[in-house]
Design an enzyme around this catalytic site. Structure first.
Site, short mmCIF file in Angstrom:
data_model
loop_
_atom_site.label_atom_id
_atom_site.label_comp_id
_atom_site.label_asym_id
_atom_site.label_seq_id
_atom_site.Cartn_x
_atom_site.Cartn_y
_atom_site.Cartn_z
N ARG A 62 -23.26 6.84 12.72
CA ARG A 62 -22.18 6.02 12.18
C ARG A 62 -22.71 4.67 11.70
NH1 ARG A 62 -17.04 5.58 11.84
NH2 ARG A 62 -16.48 3.39 11.81
N ARG A 88 -11.30 5.81 6.94
CA ARG A 88 -12.43 5.54 7.86
C ARG A 88 -12.30 4.12 8.38
NH1 ARG A 88 -15.46 10.25 8.78
NH2 ARG A 88 -15.07 11.48 6.93
N ASN A 104 -6.05 -4.00 3.95
CA ASN A 104 -5.76 -2.58 4.13
C ASN A 104 -4.25 -2.38 4.01
OD1 ASN A 104 -6.24 0.21 4.99
ND2 ASN A 104 -5.25 -0.38 6.91
N HIS A 106 -1.18 0.15 5.34
CA HIS A 106 -0.92 1.11 6.42
C HIS A 106 0.53 1.59 6.33
CE1 HIS A 106 -1.33 3.01 10.32
NE2 HIS A 106 -0.19 2.46 10.67
N ASP A 138 -9.75 -6.54 10.37
CA ASP A 138 -10.65 -7.14 11.36
C ASP A 138 -11.38 -6.00 12.08
OD1 ASP A 138 -8.91 -6.10 13.21
OD2 ASP A 138 -8.17 -8.03 13.94
N ASP A 142 -6.30 -1.38 12.52
CA ASP A 142 -5.00 -1.85 12.02
C ASP A 142 -4.48 -3.05 12.80
OD1 ASP A 142 -5.07 0.26 10.15
OD2 ASP A 142 -4.10 1.62 11.55
C1 GRF Z 1 -1.14 5.68 2.07
O1 GRF Z 1 0.10 5.91 2.70
C2 GRF Z 1 -2.08 4.95 2.97
O2 GRF Z 1 -1.50 3.90 3.68
C3 GRF Z 1 -2.46 6.07 3.88
O3 GRF Z 1 -2.76 7.11 3.00
C4 GRF Z 1 -1.90 7.00 1.87
C5 GRF Z 1 -2.77 6.98 0.64
O4 GRF Z 1 -2.11 7.51 -0.45
N1 GRF Z 1 -3.46 5.73 4.82
P1 GRF Z 1 -2.83 7.75 -1.85
O5 GRF Z 1 -4.09 8.54 -1.60
O6 GRF Z 1 -3.14 6.40 -2.44
O7 GRF Z 1 -1.82 8.48 -2.66
#
Ligand code: GRF
Length: 187
Positions: A62, A88, A104, A106, A138, A142
């Site tokens: 990793r 990842r 990011n 989420h 960070d 998340d």
């Molecule tokens: C989003 O909901 C993102 O937050 C999540 O995966 C989805 C990505 O969607 N982790 P896409 O591949 O941009 O359509």
């Protein structure tokens, strides 16, 4: 516009596409993925944007993969890294090198339901309202400071997919808003 944005994506890349189609689109200079078959890479190709893949399967550890990803990021020399469906965990070395410049998105209202299954976990818990969060990255999963959020009601007949699609509509709008504001692009 002088900002250089690198978007990291693992999947279909609809969030990437929303950025490309936005006023921030011109600032997206590269797309990176952890998997060569991510449709996001095809979107990058169609937009004429440089793309790279750094796959964990090509590294022994990793730490090595993280070093490979850091090298690829450094080659792009971005001002802002947008993790948009990048599935990842971004290693501590990268976070340290780009602190405050990695965001990011989420699909849940953090700090509730962090991790890879935010939509499923919110449904399983039985919350009636979930949503999406754009936050700084960070060292945690998340856990970085929250920049913006949008709420989405869970309907009684929702499936994980139907809910995720509705969340992604908000997620695309939120991400475009945050990124355009961060780079000072005109909307
Ligand atoms: C989003 O909901 C993102 O937050 C999540 O995966 C989805 C990505 O969607 N982790 P896409 O591949 O941009 O359509």
């Amino acid at each position: 516009m002088t900002s250089r944005i690198l978007v990291l994506a693992s999947g279909s890349g609809s969030l990437l596409q929303s950025l490309l189609d936005s006023p921030a689109g011109d600032a997206v200079v590269a797309v990176g993925s952890d998997t060569a078959d991510a449709y996001a890479l095809q979107r990058a190709a169609e937009a004429g944007i440089a793309a790279f893949t750094v796959s964990p399967t090509d590294f022994d550890t990793r730490a090595d993969w993280n070093a490979g990803l850091l090298a690829a990021i450094r080659a792009v020399d971005p001002d802002l890294i947008v993790s948009a469906g990048f599935m990842r965990i971004i290693g501590a070395e990268i976070v340290e090198a780009y602190r405050g410049r990695i965001i990011n998105t989420h699909p849940a209202l953090l700090p509730a339901f962090p991790g890879a299954h935010g939509v499923r976990d919110a449904m399983a818990y039985g919350v009636k309202v979930t949503g999406c969060t754009v936050h700084f990255v960070d060292e945690g999963v998340d856990t970085g400071s929250i920049i913006a959020q949008a709420a989405v009601a869970i309907e009684p007949d929702d499936t994980e997919d139907s809910l995720h699609e509705r969340i992604k509509i908000q997620e695309r709008r939120l991400l475009v808003d945050v990124v355009t504001q961060m780079i000072g692009a005109q909307q």
